[in-house]
Write a protein that holds these residues in place. Structure first.
Motif, PDB file in Angstrom:
ATOM      1  N   TYR A 141       0.819  -1.219   0.000  1.00 52.63           N
ATOM      2  CA  TYR A 141       0.000   0.000   0.000  1.00 52.63           C
ATOM      3  C   TYR A 141       0.853   1.269   0.000  1.00 52.63           C
ATOM      4  O   TYR A 141       0.554   2.220  -0.725  1.00 52.63           O
ATOM      5  CB  TYR A 141      -0.923  -0.010   1.225  1.00 52.63           C
ATOM      6  CG  TYR A 141      -1.628   1.302   1.468  1.00 52.63           C
ATOM      7  CD1 TYR A 141      -2.737   1.660   0.707  1.00 52.63           C
ATOM      8  CD2 TYR A 141      -1.166   2.188   2.443  1.00 52.63           C
ATOM      9  CE1 TYR A 141      -3.383   2.871   0.919  1.00 52.63           C
ATOM     10  CE2 TYR A 141      -1.806   3.401   2.655  1.00 52.63           C
ATOM     11  CZ  TYR A 141      -2.907   3.728   1.891  1.00 52.63           C
ATOM     12  OH  TYR A 141      -3.545   4.923   2.094  1.00 52.63           O
ATOM     13  N   THR A 226      -6.737   1.693   0.209  1.00 53.98           N
ATOM     14  CA  THR A 226      -6.806   1.533   1.659  1.00 53.98           C
ATOM     15  C   THR A 226      -7.587   0.285   2.044  1.00 53.98           C
ATOM     16  O   THR A 226      -7.109  -0.565   2.819  1.00 53.98           O
ATOM     17  CB  THR A 226      -7.463   2.780   2.292  1.00 53.98           C
ATOM     18  OG1 THR A 226      -6.667   3.921   2.015  1.00 53.98           O
ATOM     19  CG2 THR A 226      -7.600   2.609   3.798  1.00 53.98           C
ATOM     20  N   THR A 262      -3.544   2.978   7.591  1.00 51.60           N
ATOM     21  CA  THR A 262      -3.849   3.236   6.183  1.00 51.60           C
ATOM     22  C   THR A 262      -4.741   4.464   6.012  1.00 51.60           C
ATOM     23  O   THR A 262      -4.548   5.270   5.092  1.00 51.60           O
ATOM     24  CB  THR A 262      -4.537   2.012   5.557  1.00 51.60           C
ATOM     25  OG1 THR A 262      -5.664   1.630   6.377  1.00 51.60           O
ATOM     26  CG2 THR A 262      -3.583   0.835   5.451  1.00 51.60           C
ATOM     27  N   GLU A 263      -5.717   4.621   6.919  1.00 49.88           N
ATOM     28  CA  GLU A 263      -6.578   5.799   6.825  1.00 49.88           C
ATOM     29  C   GLU A 263      -5.776   7.075   7.076  1.00 49.88           C
ATOM     30  O   GLU A 263      -5.941   8.086   6.374  1.00 49.88           O
ATOM     31  CB  GLU A 263      -7.716   5.691   7.835  1.00 49.88           C
ATOM     32  CG  GLU A 263      -8.686   6.865   7.763  1.00 49.88           C
ATOM     33  CD  GLU A 263      -9.805   6.774   8.785  1.00 49.88           C
ATOM     34  OE1 GLU A 263     -10.694   7.641   8.760  1.00 49.88           O
ATOM     35  OE2 GLU A 263      -9.779   5.846   9.611  1.00 49.88           O
TER      36      GLU A 263
END
Length: 569
Positions: A141, A226, A262-263
């Motif tokens: 990611y 995400t 991730t957020e």
């Protein structure tokens, strides 16, 4: 911020602890203790979040206010040529709208970004502590998110710059029509004014929509990445639970930490995109700050005696470099002399006044005061100007007259004494609020003659050595002109005076008349001398004015006609 984030990072770990211990037959007291501790931590986080919001918001307001002040100060220091090239509506739009863009980024945007960076770092540490194997899934990611942010940032910056430019153009149009609201109403040009504003905003609207489309696409791709990373984490975590290397509570905590990381990383990317847009929108502000000349020093030194000279001065306006506004203009004026500048429109009369005030630098030659070069700010301290269209601020009569004295406040007695000499004290005293009467924007609450007498009072209070009268009575009726002319006579006493006029009834008593054409002095002398030269420009201008009767009363026309007739004879 650090305290609030620390509490936030403790939530998943506390949740994992609760899940793994809730089914082990704990006593009721254990649950009570756990919830009381959690409540205390929540109160602590709420207090920290409140302080964080207040400190970032208030700091953002202070920074933006400081930048606005710097931009305003930079605009005031810009040379007059700068305002010839930029509309006031554009500048005020940038001062308001562009700076507001910066506030949003510096307050909530920066606060959220910093908080998210701390969360990413803390969550990453917790993820490694729970399961290094699961962390490998999230590695896909991070590079994709960084590439997306870098790709979108440059494009959003360029489009933000275009949006702000379009809004500044729209502000310019709005300012122009609103400033001339009476003219719009008088000619019924509502539709034209609306159409011009709609056309000015159309370009900015299209650019904003395109920018929003791009920003929305970036947000969508970022959101997909995400949740896709979370989905992979969930699948691999279930596999590790089946192998017995991970508990359900640990997987729950890992998922929450991964979601937080991730957020938060996505929000940092969003901030970067917003920041690029802000940089594009506000870089013009910082260009104006950087390009502004240094502040002028306080005027000091010896006062002007009133003598000045144009030593072979040539000049071109920046907007019209192909045209010489002044072409080797050379003349000298002794202290106390009254010099009249006459000639057709565009001959260079007002340009001489601007050069005398130091608004522009000569392309060639020099402007000398008392026989020597003098800094513009020092020369202006000994000069006052009364213009055709009186320049007044939307304040009180006292403030408008007292504007003559920089660096100190004028007393009411000083202002009243100047007003009496300008034949203004009578009508001022007749107002209910006297010298505290508000004049309205550009003096809209006063008549033309009243406004002109206020500007004369302002010039009298300044007590200049050199006086510039730029068409000071040309827009007045006969009754107002009589009062204004009497005030001007008092103002000119003992002062070097430059009189710019088309109406020759105001300049026939000048010590010397300079006749200008195409930026050059083509004739000079007294009225009686110049009128005898029937082939000269002065004779033509006088004859044209008498034939048209423009700007002269019947008595003035008869006197001038008699003078011309005598000279012809």
């Amino acid at each position: 911020m650090a305290l609030a984030v620390a509490v936030q990072l403790a939530y998943p770990k506390a949740l994992a602890y609760f899940i793994d211990n809730a089914g082990k037959g704990r006593e009721a007291a254990w649950y009570g203790t756990f919830f009381l501790a959690a409540l205390a931590v929540l109160v602590l986080q709420g207090f920290a979040a409140t302080l964080r919001y207040y400190l970032f918001q208030s700091t953002g307001y202070m920074i933006v206010t400081s930048i606005r002040r710097q931009v305003y100060a930079a605009l005031l220091r810009q040379p007059v040529a700068f305002f010839d090239q930029h509309h006031v509506g554009e500048l005020t739009s940038r001062l308001a709208a562009d700076a507001e863009e910066l506030h949003d980024a510096l307050s909530m945007g920066l606060s959220i970004a910093l908080r998210c960076l701390i969360i990413v770092a803390g969550a990453a540490a917790m993820l490694l502590a729970i399961s290094p194997a699961l962390c490998l899934v999230l590695l896909c990611y991070t590079p994709l998110s960084m590439l997306l942010s870098a790709w979108s940032g440059k494009r959003l910056k360029a489009r933000a710059r275009a949006i702000q430019h379009g809004q500044a153009e729209a502000g310019k149009v709005a300012h122009e029509y609103l400033a001339n609201a009476r003219l719009v109403r008088a000619f019924g040009q509502y539709r034209r004014a609306q159409q011009h504003y709609e056309a000015a905003t159309a370009s900015a609207l299209q650019t904003a929509i395109a920018s929003t489309r791009l920003f929305g696409a970036v947000r969508g791709v970022s959101s997909f990445l995400t949740y896709f990373a979370l989905l992979l984490t969930l699948g691999y975590g279930a596999h590790l639970i089946n192998q017995g290397t991970l508990s359900i509570g640990e997987l729950t905590a890992f998922i929450i930490y991964a979601a937080m990381a991730t957020e938060s990383a996505g929000m940092v990317n969003d901030f970067w995109s917003d920041w690029m847009r802000t940089v594009g929108a506000t870089e013009r502000l910082f260009e104006m700050i950087d390009s502004a000349p240094p502040p002028e020093p306080e005027a000091g030194g010896a006062a002007l005696a009133g003598q000045f000279a144009f030593d072979c001065v040539s000049f071109r306006y920046p907007e019209r470099p192909q045209h010489l506004a002044l072409d080797k203009v050379d003349f000298r004026v002794s202290a106390g002399q009254k010099i009249a500048l006459v000639g057709p429109s565009g001959a260079g009369k007002s340009t001489i006044a601007s050069m005398l005030l130091g608004f522009y630098e000569p392309e060639a030659g020099r402007v000398l005061f008392d026989g020597r070069p003098c800094p513009a700010h020092a020369a202006r301290a000994g000069i006052a100007i009364v213009e055709q269209e009186p320049a007044l601020f939307a304040g009180s009569i006292h403030d408008n007259i007292a504007f003559a004295l920089p660096g100190r406040s004028a007393s009411r007695d000083e202002v009243a004494a100047a007003a009496r000499l300008a034949n203004a004290h009578g009508f001022i005293s007749a107002f209910p609020h006297g010298y505290n009467t508000e004049v309205g924007e550009r003096g809209v609450q006063l008549s033309g003659g009243q406004k002109q007498r206020l500007t004369i009072a302002r010039a009298l209070l300044r007590n200049p050595a050199i006086l510039i009268l730029d068409e000071a009575t040309s827009a007045l009726d006969a009754a107002s002109e009589t009062q204004v002319q009497a005030a001007l006579e008092r103002l000119m006493e003992g002062r070097t005076t430059i009189i710019i006029a088309h109406r020759f009834s105001t300049i026939v008593k000048a010590d010397r008349i300079l006749v200008m054409q195409d930026g050059r002095i083509v004739q000079q002398g007294r009225h009686e001398e110049l009128i005898r030269d029937r082939s000269g420009l002065y004779f033509d201008l006088m004859q044209h004015q008498l034939n048209s009767g423009s700007g002269l009363t019947f008595g003035q026309s008869m006197r001038e006609a008699h003078t011309l007739s005598e000279c012809q004879t």
